[in-house]
Design a protein around this motif. Structure first.
Motif, PDB file in Angstrom:
ATOM      1  N   ASP A  56       0.828  -1.207   0.000  1.00  0.00           N
ATOM      2  CA  ASP A  56       0.000   0.000   0.000  1.00  0.00           C
ATOM      3  C   ASP A  56       0.863   1.258   0.000  1.00  0.00           C
ATOM      4  N   GLU A  57       2.011   1.204   0.708  1.00  0.00           N
ATOM      5  CA  GLU A  57       2.934   2.340   0.711  1.00  0.00           C
ATOM      6  C   GLU A  57       3.488   2.599  -0.684  1.00  0.00           C
TER       7      GLU A  57
ATOM      8  N   TYR B 156      15.614  -6.800   4.947  1.00  0.00           N
ATOM      9  CA  TYR B 156      16.085  -5.564   5.586  1.00  0.00           C
ATOM     10  C   TYR B 156      15.779  -5.598   7.087  1.00  0.00           C
ATOM     11  N   LEU B 157      14.561  -6.020   7.438  1.00  0.00           N
ATOM     12  CA  LEU B 157      14.208  -6.127   8.855  1.00  0.00           C
ATOM     13  C   LEU B 157      15.150  -7.074   9.580  1.00  0.00           C
ATOM     14  N   GLN B 158      15.416  -8.212   8.978  1.00  0.00           N
ATOM     15  CA  GLN B 158      16.299  -9.203   9.596  1.00  0.00           C
ATOM     16  C   GLN B 158      17.724  -8.665   9.738  1.00  0.00           C
ATOM     17  N   ARG B 159      18.170  -7.939   8.739  1.00  0.00           N
ATOM     18  CA  ARG B 159      19.546  -7.445   8.724  1.00  0.00           C
ATOM     19  C   ARG B 159      19.750  -6.254   9.639  1.00  0.00           C
TER      20      ARG B 159
ATOM     21  N   GLU C 103      14.785   3.444   0.162  1.00  0.00           N
ATOM     22  CA  GLU C 103      14.395   4.559   1.020  1.00  0.00           C
ATOM     23  C   GLU C 103      13.203   4.175   1.894  1.00  0.00           C
ATOM     24  N   ILE C 104      12.241   3.469   1.310  1.00  0.00           N
ATOM     25  CA  ILE C 104      11.033   3.061   2.045  1.00  0.00           C
ATOM     26  C   ILE C 104      11.385   2.060   3.140  1.00  0.00           C
ATOM     27  N   ALA C 105      12.268   1.109   2.824  1.00  0.00           N
ATOM     28  CA  ALA C 105      12.651   0.079   3.802  1.00  0.00           C
ATOM     29  C   ALA C 105      13.183   0.702   5.081  1.00  0.00           C
ATOM     30  N   ALA C 106      13.995   1.749   4.937  1.00  0.00           N
ATOM     31  CA  ALA C 106      14.609   2.389   6.098  1.00  0.00           C
ATOM     32  C   ALA C 106      13.604   3.154   6.952  1.00  0.00           C
ATOM     33  N   GLN C 107      12.439   3.449   6.385  1.00  0.00           N
ATOM     34  CA  GLN C 107      11.454   4.269   7.095  1.00  0.00           C
ATOM     35  C   GLN C 107      10.285   3.466   7.663  1.00  0.00           C
ATOM     36  N   LEU C 108      10.262   2.168   7.429  1.00  0.00           N
ATOM     37  CA  LEU C 108       9.128   1.365   7.889  1.00  0.00           C
ATOM     38  C   LEU C 108       9.056   1.350   9.416  1.00  0.00           C
TER      39      LEU C 108
END
Length: 373
Positions: free
Chosen positions: A174-175, A259-262, A221-226
């Motif tokens: 959705d983002e 990304y979350l795992q790392r 960029e989105i991954a870092a802001q979740l």
């Protein structure tokens, strides 16, 4: 308004329902002892007249360091953001009306914004009907009531987690759509799928096709802001400290789960959908196999087998309709802030607190949790 008092009252459990005065509930400790009397220790905060007259009382006691070992076939856990004597009275009447004898009560949390009481029930009950009765009472009293087998009040060895709206407080697809200017269109498809009104595979393919051309640079960029879901880091951190293996099982994307795992959470395994790129942008295509609800269940069961675990050592946590198959696989299936359909179909659900509230369903109290963290 009279002076505020905080007192512990000593009285039979059945007598708690007889006070007409409501007040703040701080804790309740109780052990059924056939030959040594029936006495509960009830901590209350009140103004003016005491809720119980001519009952022995003293200043509030320190919390117990270790909860009572679970020996009863069933447990019901009350999780309340503003616990009151009236809530407790309604719950005790609920148990009495159904002939569910209370064998023990432990206070697992007694904070201003969170009171957690675990009731052990020496009852012969049918789980599905009893669960739905608890859900109805929970709505009536404005708290969570979680029914589970007494044997499941233990730390799991493997925990499978949905990602979107479970470990993170967002639906990634959705983002991406919102940034692309098609947010409303894609969000409507997502909502229909999460409510169980649309097959997940169909909805996934429709949404991916709409995202054709999305830049890979923007994904980073989105991954870092979740934003993480409230309590996610505490729950995953505690499970790691307890030796429990954890897995992301997501209908979202490996790009974000990895990304979350790392970078953000102590997760052992990741299973999610792969994104297809061409010339630095999404192609809109879907790479099989799609991780849908049945695939999540299959993967969790497969991991348990590879680790040599029985399903009684496995739990799952999610929020949407595509999580229901895995929520019904192991010892516990905890729906966190679930959609209405999921709340009814999941074995357990928590709506008033963050992810770390799941730790109470493993039999841990606040003191034990803080030692882990």
């Amino acid at each position: 308004m009279g002076k505020t008092s905080t007192q512990e009252f000593h009285l039979p459990l059945a007598q708690i329902t007889q006070s007409p005065i409501d007040c703040t509930l701080r804790y309740l400790e109780y052990r059924k002892q056939e030959h040594h009397g029936d006495c509960a220790h009830l901590g209350l905060e009140y103004s003016g007249v005491a809720p119980f007259e001519d009952i022995a009382s003293r200043e509030l006691a320190a919390p117990r360091r270790e909860p009572t070992p679970v020996s009863s076939p069933w447990c019901v856990t009350l999780l309340s953001p503003a616990a009151t004597l009236a809530q407790l009275q309604q719950l005790l009447r609920f148990f009495a009306d159904r002939d569910w004898p209370v064998a023990a009560v432990d206070t697992l949390a007694q904070r201003r914004d969170c009171t957690v009481l675990r009731f052990q029930l020496a009852a012969d009950l049918e789980f599905s009907a009893a669960k739905h009765a608890c859900l109805q009472l929970a709505r009536d009293i404005g708290a969570d009531l979680v029914l589970q087998p007494g044997s499941s009040q233990q730390v799991p060895a493997l925990a499978g987690f949905d990602m979107d709206s479970t470990l993170i407080d967002a639906e990634v697809i959705d983002e991406l759509a919102r940034i692309s200017g098609i947010g409303d269109e894609v969000a409507a498809i997502t909502e229909a799928a999460m409510r169980g009104e649309l097959d997940f595979r169909q909805s996934f393919k429709k949404r991916m096709a709409l995202l054709k051309g999305f830049s890979e640079t923007r994904l980073a960029e989105i991954a870092a802001q979740l934003p993480l879901k409230s309590g996610a880091d505490r729950l995953l951190g505690a499970l790691r400290a307890l030796g429990c293996k954890t897995a992301i099982l997501s209908g979202g994307f490996t790009y974000f789960a990895n990304y979350l795992q790392r970078e953000r959470l102590p997760v052992d395994f990741v299973h999610a959908n792969q994104l297809a790129f061409s010339d630095g942008a999404l192609t809109g295509d879907v790479i099989e196999p799609i991780v849908d609800g049945l695939r999540k269940r299959e993967l969790l069961q497969q991991m348990a087998g590879e680790l040599g675990l029985g399903l009684e050592q496995v739990i799952a946590v999610g929020d949407g309709a595509n999580d229901i198959p895995m929520l019904n696989l192991g010892a516990l299936g905890i729906a966190i802030h679930p959609k209405p359909k999921v709340r009814l179909e999941a074995p357990q659900s928590i709506g008033s607190f963050g992810l770390d509230a799941a730790l109470y369903l493993f039999g841990l109290n606040d003191q034990q949790i803080e030692r882990l963290l």
